[in-house]
Write a protein that holds these residues in place. Structure first.
Motif: not given
Length: 468
Positions: A209-226
């Motif tokens: 859903f979040l993957q674009g041609e030039i924009v990727g996705q930043y992933q975090v956990g349910s408690n914040g940045p990992q």
């Protein structure tokens, strides 16, 4: 430590933007876009994995429609009535909707189950709406065209993995780009965010859903940045110096990388380390919300989203797209026991998130919406329901054209014009139309929407009136 590129990209670390070719070069593939990125706006997709039963979420309430509905679902209703001290679908226990566009339904009325009370209140006062019978379509389609195969239909209907992907990307499992990412591409091409790292954020792992041609996705956990395991952890190595050496190795400092895969991996790794630290440090200095979030997986994810939104100025973003996910909606059996719990979870978490946006003063600028694999059948298999197609979904936010049901709402009968059989609804609103309406509110113009949503041109109505 086995830390392959594939494992890294699947981890909760950051996978930000522009892989091997570089962001500036990627932009050259796009036309000159000029999305309106003034102020701040965010879209938050709450994906309900398994296929949420829209028929059990927005319920006919006028006497005639309710009786038709109750007759078709009598065996499931009996199970609800057997819940000791639990939920029921008796008409006098439902929460009637007071709709600003009630006249559009010819006297028909609608209600929500009692567990959705926190969202019922928001919808009735105008801070939420329902989009009825929405789902993936290639072109507008009715029962005759479906049965005779005289018009194209979405691929691999009724398959969980494929329909999750089709909802998010218009393609079955294996798709590369999703419409959330493609909307974000238009923002990136317009240079709408001074720092693109946090343009698209997932709290539920990697998602097309979040993957674009030039924009990727930043992933975090349910408690914040990992944090990548080992960085800053002297106890892991038994030495205060080794974490620094380990980080230098991950960053490939002092190395001349000639292999494209090595350079790609090194670039992602460097962005990940830097982005995680930026967000973790920002989290550490942020004041807590007065709003209390429920202690649930969905509540925790939406709390992290709210915390990231609160940092929008320091993160350099004016537009963001978020993805959160929750499971358990494949209710083939025991629906009378699982749906009340699931509805309670949705209502409590989405209401808390809305109140947090009010607390931040941006409730007009954030729209959260539900999505799911598909709806379910109107008929029941004793105490559950089977895979469907179209479903009713909730949109919450102060900027929503609220207290409305948007779109056609089929009557609770079998074998009508938009029924493939057993009350499995052919959508009357396409995901493309839904996405275009959200994208227009987000700031994209018609040219950008058509570029982001290639299937949109197959539908004459591209704005379904979800926003004022």
């Amino acid at each position: 430590m086995n830390f392959s590129r594939r494992n890294f990209l699947r981890s909760g670390a950051a996978c930000s933007f522009g892989a091997a070719t570089g962001f500036a070069n990627d932009l050259m593939r796009f036309n000159a876009f000029a999305a309106d990125t003034s102020g701040y706006r965010a879209l938050v997709c709450v994906f309900l994995f398994g296929g949420m039963d829209g028929h059990d979420t927005v319920i006919p309430y006028d006497t005639a429609s309710y009786n038709q509905y109750a007759d078709i679902r009598s065996s499931l209703f009996n199970r609800y009535d057997d819940n000791e001290g639990g939920s029921t679908r008796e008409r006098d226990q439902l929460l009637p909707l007071t709709l600003a566009n009630a006249g559009a339904f010819g006297g028909r009325q609608f209600a929500l189950p009692p567990e959705l009370g926190p969202l019922h209140e928001l919808i009735n006062r105008g801070d939420g709406a329902i989009v009825s019978n929405v789902g993936p379509l290639v072109v507008p389609l009715n029962r005759t065209e479906y049965q005779n195969r005289t018009a194209p239909r979405p691929p691999r209907l009724f398959s969980h993995n494929d329909q999750q992907s089709v909802w998010m990307s218009s393609r079955p499992e294996g798709a590369q780009f999703g419409w959330g990412g493609r909307l974000a591409d238009m923002i990136a091409a317009s240079l709408g965010n001074s720092d693109a790292t946090f343009t698209t954020v997932s709290t539920s792992g990697s998602t097309v859903f979040l993957q674009g041609e030039i924009v990727g996705q930043y992933q975090v956990g349910s408690n914040g940045p990992q944090e990548i395991r080992g960085l800053g952890e002297s106890s892991l190595f038994g030495s205060s110096q080794l974490p620094g050496i380990y980080e230098a190795s991950l960053r490939a400092e002092g190395q001349s990388l000639t292999n494209l895969l090595q350079r790609d991996f090194s670039g992602v790794m460097n962005r990940s380390i830097d982005a995680n630290r930026t967000l973790r440090e920002s989290f550490g200095g942020a004041a807590p919300f007065a709003t209390a979030f429920p202690q649930s997986r969905l509540g925790a994810q939406l709390q992290v989203v709210a915390r990231i939104i609160a940092l929008r100025a320091s993160l350099g973003v004016s537009r963001q797209v978020f993805f959160v996910g929750d499971g358990g909606y494949d209710t083939h059996s025991n629906q009378h026991q699982s749906m009340p719990r699931l509805h309670t979870g949705i209502a409590e978490a989405m209401r808390a998130f809305y109140e947090a946006t009010v607390e931040m003063g941006i409730d007009q600028d954030v729209a959260s919406f539900t999505a799911s694999d598909f709806g379910r059948t109107l008929t029941v298999n004793r105490d559950g329901t089977d895979h469907g197609w179209g479903a009713h979904h909730l949109v919450i936010g102060g900027g929503v054209n609220g207290a409305r049901i948007i779109g056609d709402f089929p009557e609770p009968v079998i074998d009508h014009e938009y029924d493939t059989g057993n009350g499995r609804l052919i959508p009357t609103t396409a995901v493309d139309q839904f996405a275009a309406t959200l994208g227009g509110w987000f700031g994209l113009n018609n040219s950008e929407l058509n570029d982001a949503l290639p299937g949109l041109s197959n539908f004459s109505q591209t704005n379904i009136g979800l926003f004022s």
